[in-house]
Write a protein that holds these residues in place. Sequence first.
Motif, mmCIF file in Angstrom:
data_model
loop_
_atom_site.group_PDB
_atom_site.id
_atom_site.type_symbol
_atom_site.label_atom_id
_atom_site.label_comp_id
_atom_site.label_asym_id
_atom_site.label_seq_id
_atom_site.Cartn_x
_atom_site.Cartn_y
_atom_site.Cartn_z
ATOM 1 N N PRO A 272 0.817 -1.215 0.000
ATOM 2 C CA PRO A 272 0.000 0.000 0.000
ATOM 3 C C PRO A 272 0.853 1.269 0.000
ATOM 4 O O PRO A 272 0.487 2.266 -0.624
ATOM 5 C CB PRO A 272 -0.821 -0.123 1.285
ATOM 6 C CG PRO A 272 -0.960 -1.594 1.490
ATOM 7 C CD PRO A 272 0.373 -2.156 1.060
ATOM 8 N N LEU A 273 2.006 1.228 0.700
ATOM 9 C CA LEU A 273 2.903 2.377 0.693
ATOM 10 C C LEU A 273 3.467 2.613 -0.708
ATOM 11 O O LEU A 273 3.497 3.759 -1.199
ATOM 12 C CB LEU A 273 4.047 2.162 1.691
ATOM 13 C CG LEU A 273 5.179 3.197 1.640
ATOM 14 C CD1 LEU A 273 4.666 4.594 1.981
ATOM 15 C CD2 LEU A 273 6.312 2.803 2.595
ATOM 16 N N ASP A 275 2.166 1.765 -3.531
ATOM 17 C CA ASP A 275 1.068 2.284 -4.362
ATOM 18 C C ASP A 275 0.810 3.759 -4.078
ATOM 19 O O ASP A 275 0.563 4.552 -5.006
ATOM 20 C CB ASP A 275 -0.209 1.475 -4.111
ATOM 21 C CG ASP A 275 -0.104 0.041 -4.623
ATOM 22 O OD1 ASP A 275 0.761 -0.208 -5.489
ATOM 23 O OD2 ASP A 275 -0.860 -0.818 -4.141
ATOM 24 N N ASP A 276 0.859 4.132 -2.812
ATOM 25 C CA ASP A 276 0.633 5.529 -2.431
ATOM 26 C C ASP A 276 1.703 6.433 -3.024
ATOM 27 O O ASP A 276 1.422 7.522 -3.543
ATOM 28 C CB ASP A 276 0.611 5.647 -0.904
ATOM 29 C CG ASP A 276 0.254 7.046 -0.430
ATOM 30 O OD1 ASP A 276 -0.407 7.792 -1.174
ATOM 31 O OD2 ASP A 276 0.642 7.414 0.697
ATOM 32 N N LYS A 279 1.021 6.941 -6.654
ATOM 33 C CA LYS A 279 -0.079 7.872 -6.871
ATOM 34 C C LYS A 279 0.365 9.320 -6.666
ATOM 35 O O LYS A 279 -0.154 10.239 -7.312
ATOM 36 C CB LYS A 279 -1.237 7.546 -5.924
ATOM 37 C CG LYS A 279 -1.960 6.251 -6.264
ATOM 38 C CD LYS A 279 -3.044 5.949 -5.245
ATOM 39 C CE LYS A 279 -3.734 4.627 -5.562
ATOM 40 N NZ LYS A 279 -4.764 4.282 -4.534
ATOM 41 N N ARG A 280 1.308 9.519 -5.776
ATOM 42 C CA ARG A 280 1.817 10.867 -5.516
ATOM 43 C C ARG A 280 2.886 11.275 -6.542
ATOM 44 O O ARG A 280 3.456 12.357 -6.444
ATOM 45 C CB ARG A 280 2.434 10.931 -4.108
ATOM 46 C CG ARG A 280 1.439 10.740 -2.966
ATOM 47 C CD ARG A 280 2.180 10.592 -1.651
ATOM 48 N NE ARG A 280 1.320 10.307 -0.518
ATOM 49 C CZ ARG A 280 0.843 11.215 0.332
ATOM 50 N NH1 ARG A 280 1.166 12.487 0.172
ATOM 51 N NH2 ARG A 280 0.063 10.866 1.332
#
Length: 589
Positions: A272-273, A275-276, A279-280
């Motif tokens: 999840p990190l 992916d985050d 996205k950023r």
Amino acid sequence: MERFAKIAAQAISAVLGREITPADLETPPDPSMGDFGFPCFKLSKEFRKSPPEIAKHVVSEVKSRKLVPDWLSVNAAGAYVNFVVAADECMRALLKDMLSGDGLNTSLGTYGMLPAGTRGTWVLEYSSPNIAKPLNIYHLRPTALGAALDRIGRYRGFNVVSINHLGDWGKQYGMLALAFRLFNRKIDDKLTMTELVDLYVKSNAAVDADPSLEAEARNAFLKLEQGDPEITALWKKCVEISIKEFNRIYQRLGVKFDHVWGESFYKDKLMPLIDDLKKRNLLELSEGAWVVRVKDEKENDLLPCIMQKSDGATIYATRDVAAAIYRHEKFNFDRMTYIVGAEQKLHFQQVFGVLRRMGLPWAGKCEHIPFGLYRFKDAKMSTRKGNFVTLEEVLALAKERVAELMLERAKDPDKPEAAHVAASDAICEAIAVGAVVFHDLHTDPVRDVEFEVDRVVDFEGETGPYLQYAHTRCKSILRKAHDVVGVPQCPAYDAALVMRLGAAEEIQLVRVLGRFPLHLERSLSFAKASQMAHYLIDLTKAFSCFYRECRVLSDDAELTLARLNLVEATRRVLARGLGLLGIPLPDRM
């Protein structure tokens, strides 16, 4: 002295038009100069005056505006503004504080304590050993310092959350999996920490001889991340064996943690990190790996922080970023401190850089406290090469030498208790642990430590046993007063009696005792337990001077009680300070 220092700091603040705190004040090297002083060096450029001129101006303003009470005198000494508390005010106020209690701990009182939970949440990460490797002497540095700051922080009102961040994830477990295959070892109940270390060393030697094996080790860790049952079983056994061994040593050191979370604790937060970050638009491909470009706090470019390797595996930077985010979400901390070796400076700069790039406003609350190495004959320890020294070996060496010294003391006719003490394994253990821990904490954490057992356990030098002996001497005086003179073993504070104290050695001892809260605060501000360690040495020297020059038990009943008040105050501050540092307190030595 803390209350007095606040008054002085407020007065300087009023003159300079900025906040000055007690932590900004220093203790003059010569006691005759004052109880605390404010250095004016850093103000020279701003005020366009020499530091001595600034000091004179501050003193003039403090006096003309009557910013301090009459019992607090102020004077300029070169670049310093020095303050002196009147002797009678020291005696009246300080001894009353030291000898009072509110029922929380009647044997030591609550001098220097601040109400619990009044100063925010402080997350402390320390010790952090690697699974499948024993605690070596190098681990004492973060463990002793972290535990001391943990205790002092709680005593001074912080809501401390202590975390042992185990190194239980990474390529080293691939190396162990490789070793089990190469040497045909199976998992069973006979597997020990010693054998795990031996296998790890052998696997590294095998990779050195055949570098192609390293790819197998990397692939084994990748399988661990993917949940391979065989490698997972091996990993779980390593964790089980290691934690059992760690806890045994922690118990000897009196160290406890609120949470023991390894790197594996955050494994479900890693993707999840990633992916985050994508996205950023913070991740970039570099030679097949995903990286984040980062800067330090001064906006200087750093090496890119790798978040995911080309084979899809994460590294410990990924796990540290995920851990920081999790901890802030869970604890909403006001300060988070990592006590980790100086060789990891770049790593934490990169991790903090990633947090800043993510726009997390609390990134500035994170700090890395580095520490130096232990050295035995200039040989740097290395688990990988097998030439490390375990913490248990060091404690055993110290205990053996303490036992020898105690037997020598037992032959001294002037030390009638020594024979009994020499036969006590518990006392030898307490002295040995105290000696090793104090030797570490007494050294500034950024400096390397040279370990010489004779110097560490010396009863006469600036050592743990020297302080422990001073505490037992206080208890001995109080016991004798009770048994021989018939006064209470813990005499109550009497305002009229303590005003009988007036000898220079008595006044100086009270002044030093009064600095206890200031040094507690400095230990926290600088994240250095050496502040408290050096203070306790100064206190013990002041007590020795008092004991040498001022007869405690005399025919003057009132003076005897007054001096016993001073002995009891010393016992309490010494016991509290040593306890906060993690130094055991034997009843007799």
